[in-house]
Scaffold this motif. Structure first.
Motif, mmCIF file in Angstrom:
data_model
loop_
_atom_site.group_PDB
_atom_site.id
_atom_site.type_symbol
_atom_site.label_atom_id
_atom_site.label_comp_id
_atom_site.label_asym_id
_atom_site.label_seq_id
_atom_site.Cartn_x
_atom_site.Cartn_y
_atom_site.Cartn_z
ATOM 1 N N GLU A 112 -12.033 -33.991 -47.273
ATOM 2 C CA GLU A 112 -11.098 -32.897 -46.983
ATOM 3 C C GLU A 112 -11.768 -31.529 -47.061
ATOM 4 O O GLU A 112 -11.384 -30.592 -46.357
ATOM 5 N N TYR A 113 -12.777 -31.431 -47.905
ATOM 6 C CA TYR A 113 -13.545 -30.181 -47.985
ATOM 7 C C TYR A 113 -14.168 -29.879 -46.618
ATOM 8 O O TYR A 113 -14.091 -28.757 -46.103
ATOM 9 N N LEU A 114 -14.756 -30.911 -46.009
ATOM 10 C CA LEU A 114 -15.345 -30.734 -44.681
ATOM 11 C C LEU A 114 -14.272 -30.495 -43.617
ATOM 12 O O LEU A 114 -14.468 -29.721 -42.685
ATOM 13 N N MET A 115 -13.129 -31.164 -43.786
ATOM 14 C CA MET A 115 -12.030 -30.963 -42.821
ATOM 15 C C MET A 115 -11.511 -29.527 -42.888
ATOM 16 O O MET A 115 -11.105 -28.956 -41.881
ATOM 17 N N ALA A 116 -11.546 -28.945 -44.084
ATOM 18 C CA ALA A 116 -11.095 -27.557 -44.241
ATOM 19 C C ALA A 116 -12.021 -26.600 -43.490
ATOM 20 O O ALA A 116 -11.664 -25.461 -43.236
ATOM 21 N N ARG A 117 -13.225 -27.100 -43.166
ATOM 22 C CA ARG A 117 -14.149 -26.273 -42.375
ATOM 23 C C ARG A 117 -14.044 -26.615 -40.892
ATOM 24 O O ARG A 117 -14.874 -26.210 -40.089
ATOM 25 N N GLY A 118 -13.085 -27.462 -40.564
ATOM 26 C CA GLY A 118 -12.803 -27.716 -39.150
ATOM 27 C C GLY A 118 -13.213 -29.077 -38.621
ATOM 28 O O GLY A 118 -12.936 -29.407 -37.468
ATOM 29 N N LEU A 119 -13.871 -29.903 -39.435
ATOM 30 C CA LEU A 119 -14.314 -31.214 -38.950
ATOM 31 C C LEU A 119 -13.148 -32.206 -38.923
ATOM 32 O O LEU A 119 -12.288 -32.169 -39.799
ATOM 33 N N SER A 120 -13.163 -33.102 -37.939
ATOM 34 C CA SER A 120 -12.152 -34.162 -37.921
ATOM 35 C C SER A 120 -12.460 -35.123 -39.070
ATOM 36 O O SER A 120 -13.579 -35.124 -39.598
ATOM 37 N N GLU A 121 -11.493 -35.952 -39.418
ATOM 38 C CA GLU A 121 -11.689 -36.889 -40.516
ATOM 39 C C GLU A 121 -12.866 -37.825 -40.212
ATOM 40 O O GLU A 121 -13.690 -38.109 -41.084
ATOM 41 N N ASP A 152 -11.851 -35.955 -51.657
ATOM 42 C CA ASP A 152 -11.972 -34.491 -51.727
ATOM 43 C C ASP A 152 -13.181 -33.994 -50.936
ATOM 44 O O ASP A 152 -13.166 -32.890 -50.406
ATOM 45 N N GLU A 153 -14.217 -34.842 -50.834
ATOM 46 C CA GLU A 153 -15.380 -34.439 -50.029
ATOM 47 C C GLU A 153 -15.025 -34.423 -48.539
ATOM 48 O O GLU A 153 -15.421 -33.519 -47.798
#
Lengths: 240, 399
Positions: B352-361, B349-350
């Motif tokens: 994906e939280y960052l991915m929701a802000r646009g970061l790649s995995e 979840d951490e």
């Protein structure tokens, strides 16, 4: 702008969403009501693409792109943004770093933090020791920096005290371009359990969800008043 | 197809410590460096990575020991003494009261070996009231193949003084096998403060056996930072700090990355022997396939003490092992002691939280790893802090 067609979703092997249809056009803000456990958060998490939300059937089309199976960051790049109800704590990751990841224009995040009196949190770890209201503020500043075309808001007013509700409302209005009356580009879907956010942010349409299905749609203010008067019990009867 | 086999001197895994020790030749038999000008470029690069600043900008003194010889030893700050320990023992008769007092000579084969065949070591002393902003840098460097380096160091922060020591330990980049034994005894007198930062960058077949004892008197402060981000065959270390005077404080921070093939048995112990003393142990470990044993031991022996132990590990490769062993030992009721330990993978979840802000995995994972290792290291000069942050940022790319 966002079209959800006959969406069935499982969470941990349990069927949670049972054939959701929802269409939100450019410039529209929709409001989603429903009791705890009705599937509202599952819908938002599925729209953003979080793991653990398994689409069994149906599809999600955003800006004419089928995003049903796209990774989270691809959806973010297309213009989807989310404010989580309970975002995780990122130890060692400072809010100022998080804002840098979000911001569409360099320096925007920091300026927003200053504008909303949140700059004392810039050096703190994201969500570590934040109060309920501070989490919401942090989420909205991140989103304002990100400036998505479509914003998913999960209970943006929960845990926010009375004095700050107005500010949260202002931030959401800015996010959804409520100050623009012609050719509004931004859209949003707001989950609300209590409906109080409607006192601050006008929504175009309201929907009631129950047991993973959409029960009714209509004027959000009327739906909210009905729920306030009769509770969700009335919706249950409506279903019959 | 023929392959060129690299000459390695890998030792059998089940070898006893005694046999291990005997398999190396003494550093005193190996050639020593007489001038730093002899260092090759790749050596300089590696030594810079353990914090050694050749320009000595923002350093008040430098001690460099290669194998058994002292390649450099000078200090240009009034109130601070720096010399090879062999010299200090000759110069100061009173030093015998500090010699083998915090580490037992008979503790194990390595202490016995060092007591019997000392190669050298450093002596650093801050005179009473001397306060220095910039650190003294020391470097213990093994430059010859299959050598055992036996070092004994003494650091004394006299009453009311403040001292910062940065120690970089390393081996020649081409060297395949070595053993480093480092006995260290640190004395922090009344109201004094010692910040001790140790950065390890060994080689894949290097064995490391530090043996460290620390004594902190009334109102004294001891801050230890240990950083090891590269591969090493085996490290076994368990520094022990005894807080002997009222309100004394000790804090151990460790940042450890264990690549495949590394066995890192690293612990810290604080014995809170005086009232109102405080202790804190924080360790962050990451396994990329290596084995980490993260030990921590707090002993509460006096009223009004406060101590906390935090031991977190991330396993980022299938075959990695992290074994956290936090221990709290209270000998009376009026103590406040706690610990938290967590071992596992990065929470999805951490990411994906960052991915929701646009970061790649990949970027999201790296960000979380960086945050995880971002232990607040107090008293580091900004440039060294930046170096460590850069090394941490690189560490996720695999070693």
């Amino acid at each position: 702008m966002l079209h959800i067609e006959d969406l069935w979703v499982d969470v941990h092997g349990k069927e949670v969403l049972k054939g959701i249809d929802l269409h939100i056009e450019k410039g529209e803000t929709h409001c989603l009501f429903g009791k705890n456990g009705s599937g509202k958060t599952t819908l938002l998490m599925t729209l953003m693409g979080f793991s653990g939300y398994k689409v069994k059937h149906g599809r999600i089309v955003f800006k004419d792109v089928d995003v049903t199976h796209l990774p989270v960051n691809e959806r973010a790049k297309l213009g989807l943004g989310i404010s989580l109800q309970r975002p995780p704590t990122l130890k060692g990751v400072k809010l100022k770093d998080m804002l840098k990841f979000c911001e569409s224009v360099p320096g925007l995040g920091k300026n927003l933090a200053i504008q909303y009196g949140f700059d004392s949190f810039l050096e703190r770890d994201v969500n570590l020791g934040f109060s309920g209201g501070e989490i919401k503020k942090s989420e909205l500043i991140q989103l304002l920096a990100q400036s998505p075309d479509f914003t998913l808001l999960d209970e943006p007013e929960s845990g926010v005290d009375i004095e700050n509700l107005h500010l949260i409302g202002e931030m959401i209005k800015k996010l959804l371009q409520k100050d623009v009356h012609r050719n509004r580009q931004k859209s949003g879907l707001i989950i609300t359990h209590t409906g109080f956010i409607l006192n601050y942010v006008a929504a175009d349409k309201g929907h009631v969800m129950m047991n993973g299905k959409m029960l009714c749609r209509g004027n959000p203010q009327e739906i909210f008043e009905g729920i306030q008067k009769y509770g969700y019990q009335e919706c249950m009867k409506c279903q019959l | 197809m023929s392959t060129v086999k690299r000459k390695t001197q890998s030792k059998p895994m089940d070898m006893s410590e005694e046999t291990l020790l005997k398999s190396f030749k003494p550093a005193s038999d190996a050639p020593t460096l007489t001038s730093l000008a002899e260092l090759e470029e790749k050596e300089i690069k590696k030594l810079k990575n353990v914090g050694l600043d050749f320009s000595e900008h923002e350093r008040i003194g430098t001690y460099i020991q290669t194998n058994c010889g002292v390649a450099k030893c000078d200090c240009h700050m009034e109130g601070v003494e720096l010399m090879p320990i062999t010299e200090a023992l000759k110069k100061y008769d009173w030093l015998k009261d500090y010699w083998w007092k915090l580490v037992a000579k008979e503790k194990d084969v390595f202490t016995k070996e060092t007591a019997a065949h000392l190669d050298n070591g450093y002596f650093i002393r801050a005179l009473p009231g001397a306060k220095v902003v910039y650190p003294v840098q020391t470097c213990l460097y093994i430059r010859s193949e299959n050598v055992a380096q036996r070092v004994h160091n003494i650091v004394i922060a006299e009453e009311g003084s403040e001292l910062h020591v940065i120690t970089g330990c390393s081996t020649h980049p081409d060297l395949t096998s070595a053993l480093h034994i480092g006995v260290s005894e640190f004395y922090i007198k009344k109201g004094a403060k010692l910040v001790f930062t140790m950065i390890h960058n060994w080689g894949e077949n290097v064995y490391v056996r530090p043996r460290t004892g620390v004594l902190v008197e009334e109102d004294g402060v001891f801050l230890s930072n240990y950083v090891s981000l590269k591969g090493v065959k085996s490290v076994q270390t368990y520094p022990t700090a005894r807080l002997a005077g009222r309100r004394a404080l000790a804090r151990f921070n460790s940042v450890i990355v264990a690549p495949e093939g590394t066995v890192m048995d690293s612990g810290s112990r604080i014995i809170l022997d005086a009232p109102e003393t405080r202790g804190e142990i924080v360790s962050r470990t990451i396994s990329y396939g290596g084995k980490v044993i993260a030990r921590g031991h707090l002993v509460g022996n006096a009223p009004g003490i406060k101590a906390h132990l935090e031991c977190n590990g991330l396993i980022l490769a299938e075959n990695g092992v992290i074994h956290a062993i936090p221990e709290l030992e209270a000998h009376l009721a009026d103590v406040d002691m706690s610990h938290e330990a967590a071992v596992g993978k990065i929470a999805q979840d951490e990411i994906e939280y960052l991915m929701a802000r646009g970061l790649s995995e990949e970027d999201a994972t790296a960000t979380i790893v960086r945050g995880f290792l971002n232990v607040k290291i107090e008293g580091l000069p900004p440039e060294l802090d930046a170096e460590i942050q850069a090394a941490v940022a690189e560490s996720h790319k695999g070693i």
